[in-house]
Design a protein around this motif. Structure first.
Motif, PDB file in Angstrom:
ATOM      1  N   TRP A 243       0.830  -1.205   0.000  1.00 53.61           N
ATOM      2  CA  TRP A 243       0.000   0.000   0.000  1.00 53.61           C
ATOM      3  C   TRP A 243       0.869   1.261   0.000  1.00 53.61           C
ATOM      4  CZ3 TRP A 243      -4.386   2.013  -1.227  1.00 53.61           C
ATOM      5  CH2 TRP A 243      -4.777   3.242  -0.689  1.00 53.61           C
TER       6      TRP A 243
ATOM      7  N   LYS B   7      -5.619  -2.626   3.185  1.00 53.96           N
ATOM      8  CA  LYS B   7      -6.221  -1.544   2.411  1.00 53.96           C
ATOM      9  C   LYS B   7      -6.866  -2.047   1.108  1.00 53.96           C
ATOM     10  CE  LYS B   7      -5.108   2.055   5.036  1.00 53.96           C
ATOM     11  NZ  LYS B   7      -6.099   2.966   5.635  1.00 53.96           N
TER      12      LYS B   7
ATOM     13  N   GLU C 297      -9.665   0.413  -0.007  1.00 57.29           N
ATOM     14  CA  GLU C 297      -9.108   1.675  -0.494  1.00 57.29           C
ATOM     15  C   GLU C 297      -8.401   1.487  -1.827  1.00 57.29           C
ATOM     16  OE1 GLU C 297      -8.944   0.534   2.490  1.00 57.29           O
ATOM     17  OE2 GLU C 297      -9.445   2.095   3.957  1.00 57.29           O
TER      18      GLU C 297
END
Length: 265
Positions: free
Chosen positions: A223, A253, A256
């Motif tokens: 990430w 994540k 996201e």
């Protein structure tokens, strides 16, 4: 055929005598077609002329996007574009019975706006995305209450929080050189500090160390690598890393990563 564009250009360029200006302004009040063409040509003239680049609500000029546009219009590249537009118009205004130069001026100005918009707002979007996804408050503290704190780590974190990134990286590097057992969170802090300094290769190196740490924090490395490429505006590399993250719903994540990929794709 009416030569409105030539008259308007002469007026805006200051090539009329005082009496001619007064007569032209009087006609603006009575000739609707002339008034309409004057309004449009004035807007075009303003875009590449030496006047204020925008009129109206001056609060608009305080935005970051407006400042970037102003900066671009003052640049050598914008001056080059402006000169080219004016040369093309001058070459085509010799035929007084033609409005060709007028349409060329409009087309060229629109092209400039589209080019500038792509140049400025594309960069702006990446900057905004990076700022919205970095979430520094999510990085756990290196200093644990009730335990003996490592002085170098404590100093490095304080420097980082004070946004003294150059000094912070030096403290983190010293810590990494001296210690055999490394707190993996220090790689995240150090990597982000390098991102803020624009030292992207050094940032990626820190996240490689994080990934190789074989700790619970190692899963965050991909990430943060994506954030490095986001800051660099490297769309190809961002997508590569995000797709790796999306290969497993348990990856750090994941949600996201999907959001970010949808926005840049």
């Amino acid at each position: 055929m009416k030569d409105y564009p030539i008259e308007i250009d002469d007026y805006l360029s200051g090539n009329m005598s005082i009496s001619e200006q007064q007569a032209f302004e009087e006609r603006l009040r009575t000739d609707t077609e002339l008034a309409q063409e004057f309004k449009l040509q004035k807007e075009m003239f303003t875009m590449y002329g030496n006047q204020k680049w925008i009129e109206g609500d001056m609060d608009i000029l305080k935005t970051d996007q407006a400042k970037q546009l102003q900066s671009f219009f003052k640049s050598d590249k914008a001056l080059e574009i402006k000169t080219t537009i004016n040369e093309v118009i001058s070459e085509n205004r010799t035929n007084v019975n033609s409005k060709r130069f007028w349409f060329i001026g409009i087309a060229a100005s629109i092209a400039v706006l589209l080019t500038v918009s792509l140049f400025v707002f594309k960069d702006k979007n990446y900057e905004e995305l990076y700022a919205s996804y970095i979430h520094l408050d999510e990085i756990p503290s290196l200093v644990t209450r009730g335990e003996d704190s490592h002085k170098l780590l404590e100093e490095a974190q304080l420097l980082f929080e004070a946004q003294k990134y150059e000094e912070a990286t030096r403290s983190f590097s010293e810590y990494h050189q001296k210690e055999t057992t490394i707190n993996p969170l220090s790689y995240i802090y150090n990597g982000v500090a390098y991102i803020e300094l624009g030292k992207f290769d050094s940032a990626l190196e820190q996240f490689r160390h994080l990934e190789d740490s074989n700790t619970l924090q190692a899963k965050k490395a991909k990430w943060y690598r994506a954030l490095v490429f986001l800051k660099q505006k490297n769309k190809t590399k961002i997508k590569e890393v995000l797709q790796i993250i999306l290969s497993d719903t348990s990856n750090y994540k994941y949600k996201e990563a999907q959001e970010l990929l949808d926005m840049i794709d």
